[in-house]
Structure formats: structure tokens, C-alpha cells
Design a protein around this motif. Structure first.
Motif, short mmCIF file in Angstrom:
data_model
loop_
_atom_site.label_atom_id
_atom_site.label_comp_id
_atom_site.label_asym_id
_atom_site.label_seq_id
_atom_site.Cartn_x
_atom_site.Cartn_y
_atom_site.Cartn_z
N ALA A 77 0.89 -1.27 -0.09
CA ALA A 77 0.09 -0.25 -0.02
C ALA A 77 1.01 1.42 -0.12
O ALA A 77 2.05 1.45 0.76
CB ALA A 77 -0.98 0.00 1.35
N ILE A 78 0.51 2.30 -0.71
CA ILE A 78 1.37 3.58 -0.94
C ILE A 78 0.55 4.36 0.08
O ILE A 78 -0.64 4.58 -0.24
CB ILE A 78 1.56 4.20 -2.58
N LEU A 79 1.35 5.14 0.84
CA LEU A 79 0.86 6.07 1.88
C LEU A 79 1.29 7.52 1.32
O LEU A 79 2.26 7.47 0.89
CB LEU A 79 1.33 5.61 3.16
N PHE A 80 0.49 8.56 1.88
CA PHE A 80 0.80 10.07 1.68
C PHE A 80 1.70 10.22 2.96
O PHE A 80 1.46 9.32 4.05
CB PHE A 80 -0.36 10.90 1.52
N GLU A 81 2.47 11.32 3.17
CA GLU A 81 3.22 11.44 4.22
C GLU A 81 2.56 11.55 5.57
O GLU A 81 2.96 11.16 6.54
CB GLU A 81 4.17 12.72 3.85
N LYS A 82 1.42 12.25 5.35
CA LYS A 82 0.64 12.65 6.71
C LYS A 82 0.19 11.19 7.11
O LYS A 82 -0.20 11.12 8.30
CB LYS A 82 -0.27 13.48 6.33
N THR A 83 -0.16 10.13 6.30
CA THR A 83 -0.63 8.97 6.56
C THR A 83 0.47 8.21 7.32
O THR A 83 0.03 7.45 8.31
CB THR A 83 -1.25 8.30 5.44
N MET A 84 1.54 8.04 6.92
CA MET A 84 2.59 7.72 7.42
C MET A 84 2.94 8.04 8.89
O MET A 84 3.32 7.18 9.61
CB MET A 84 4.00 7.91 6.54
N ASP A 85 2.73 9.18 9.18
CA ASP A 85 2.87 9.72 10.47
C ASP A 85 1.73 9.51 11.36
O ASP A 85 1.85 10.06 12.46
CB ASP A 85 3.19 11.36 10.26
#
Length: 300
Positions: A77-85
Motif C-alpha cells: 500500500a502506498i501512503l501519503f506522508e501525513k498517513t505515514m505519520d
């Protein structure tokens, strides 16, 4: 959750040889209001960026925690930076994906597109990329994704797009992550077939020039000519070739993908097609499960 060598090898093997597809959950900035509106969350539901991203986090958490979002059909799954955090039920999202779902986490690292020139849109500069890669690695991220766009069969433009992608890709690989190189060809381009032929040749040349042992993945628009990218998939430097849906409907994207035996899906909008924030859990999980099943079947 910094990734240890054994985990990295396990994740690498899963992405390289596993059956399934990569879910793209990485809409960011400019595409977020559109993604939320399609999801039934209108702009009057939030009053600033922080509230908007809170809504997109709720959307992604509901997708990730759905019963069918698991390793049976989804590889990564590819995440956006805010989702990673962010976290789901108190667990950081990358950790949740790998430990609870068996899904390999990737991170979108580009900062959006520059203005069109020579029939293409290059990526905007990424001055803080090294710092982001360090954070991503510490968070347990396996690989990255970055997108450029090709609008026309302009040889100079395509050359510059591919050169930029591989230059940044090498920086990412040296940081210990696997880059997904994504030079998207606009599905509405009047010269799509010609652009794809030029793109394939430029990618092949850049792959041949990579330092020995460097591994990359490719994310490409489903080509007009079935099997066009098979030789790229067979290249020693390529971990996997994944396809973007590019605005095709789920059914159309799946039908086109099924003719390309060496590509698997990495769909974003097609994955969430028909989902609405107001649905009951039963209806929501059923609709998402049906999309996952369609995309999985087209990928194998």
C-alpha cells in the motif's frame, strides 16, 4: 519500527513474486478534495487543511481496517506522508499495515508536478528528500513512489522525465528503500501509443545504466499495445512492473490490465470506486471487497 534485514528481505520477496496488487492510498494536497467529494465528504465538512486531512485519514483507516484489506490479495500500500505519520487504533500506520494486514508499506515522496513543458510535467524539486527517506526508513517504510506525467510523444520531454525519475530513484535506492518510478502517460493523450514507445526505450536505457545490484519498480499507465512493457519486467534491475488506472473505470482498467501478464495493479481511484462515507459497514465492506477482488483477478 525500523525495518530489519530479515523483514526487508521478506517484504522484497513479497513485492517481487507475490500474487496480488499494490493499493494506492496516497492522494495528497490538490487531489484530496476531489477524492473526498467522490467519497461523499463535501468541502463544507472541513474548514482547513488539517480538518481535510483528518477526513482523508478516516477514509484510509476505514479502508485499511476492512476485512478484505489483507495479504491474501494485496501485496503493498502506498501512503501519503501525513498517513505515514498517523496511527490506526494507536499503532503507526506502516506498522499496522505490515503487522496486522501483512501488507508492505510504501511512501509517496514527490512534492507534486511542475508546469508543463515539452509535452511533459516534471516533478517539483525535493530539497528535503534525504530527511524524509531517513524518517520513512525509521517508520518501517519499504519503498517509495514518485510521479511525473507525459502528455505528448515529445522525445526531449520524455527523455527529461525519465532521467529525472532515475536520478531521484538512485538517491532513494542508496538510502536503502526501493523506488517505484512512475512516469504516467496521460490516457487522454492523442499520441499515447507513440509516447509509450518512446518511454519504453528511455526506461530501458536508464535501467541498463543503473549501478549493479540496484533494484527499482516501475509504475506505468496500462499501454495501448498489450505486453509492451514485458521486456522491462524481465530486466534484472526491475522488482515489479505495476499499472496505474489513470482515470479508467475499475472495469475498464481491469480489462486492459488482464491483457498484460507481467503487470500488476496499483490502483487508487479504481480501488475506492463506489465507496461512500455514509455507507453501513456491511455495504462498505462488500463494495470494497468486490473492488479488491476485481483488481486482484486482473493482476494475476
Amino acid at each position: 519500527m525500523a525495518t530489519d534485514t530479515a523483514t526487508h528481505e521478506q517484504q522484497f520477496d513479497r513485492i517481487a513474486t507475490g500474487e496480488g496488487f499494490i493499493a494506492a492510498l496516497d492522494q495528497s494536497g490538490g487531489s484530496t478534495p476531489k477524492a473526498l467529494a467522490l467519497y461523499g465528504v463535501m468541502e463544507d465538512a472541513y474548514s482547513n487543511d488539517e480538518e481535510m486531512f483528518a477526513e482523508i485519514q478516516k477514509m484510509r483507516a476505514r479502508i485499511i481496517t476492512a476485512p478484505d484489506f489483507n495479504s491474501k490479495k494485496i501485496l503493498g500500500a502506498i501512503l501519503f506522508e501525513k498517513t505515514m505519520d498517523n496511527a490506526i487504533d494507536g499503532t503507526p500506520v506502516p506498522t499496522y499495515l505490515w503487522e496486522k494486514c501483512g501488507v508492505v508499506p510504501f511512501l509517496k515522496v514527490d512534492k507534486g508536478l511542475a508546469d508543463e513543458a515539452d509535452g511533459v510535467q516534471l516533478m517539483k524539486p525535493m530539497p528535503d528528500l534525504d530527511a524524509l527517506l531517513t524518517r520513512a526508513k525509521a517508520a518501517g517504510i519499504f519503498g517509495t513512489k514518485m510521479r511525473s506525467v507525459v502528455k505528448d510523444a515529445n522525445a526531449a520531454g520524455i527523455k527529461s522525465v525519465v532521467a529525472q525519475q532515475f536520478e531521484v530513484g538512485l538517491q532513494i535506492a542508496k538510502a536503502g528503500l526501493v523506488p517505484i518510478i512512475e512516469p504516467e502517460v496521460d490516457i487522454h493523450s492523442a499520441s499515447k501509443s507513440e509516447a509509450e514507445a518512446l518511454l519504453k526505450a528511455e526506461i530501458a536505457a536508464q535501467l541498463d545504466a543503473l549501478p549493479s545490484g540496484t533494484k527499482v519498480a516501475l509504475k506505468l499507465t496500462i499501454p495501448n499495445e498489450a505486453g509492451l512493457y514485458d521486456s522491462l519486467a524481465d530486466h534484472a534491475a526491475v522488482v515489479r512492473v505495476v499499472a496505474l488506472s489513470g482515470g479508467y473505470s475499475t472495469d475498464d482498467a481491469c480489462e486492459r490490465l488482464s491483457k498484460n501478464g507481467k503487470m500488476i495493479a496499483s490502483f487508487s481511484r479504481a480501488l475506492t470506486e463506489g465507496l461512500n462515507a455514509g455507507m453501513s459497514d456491511a455495504d462498505y465492506n462488500s463494495a470494497l471487497g468486490a473492488n479488491i477482488d476485481k483488481i486482484y483477478k486482473a493482476s494475476i
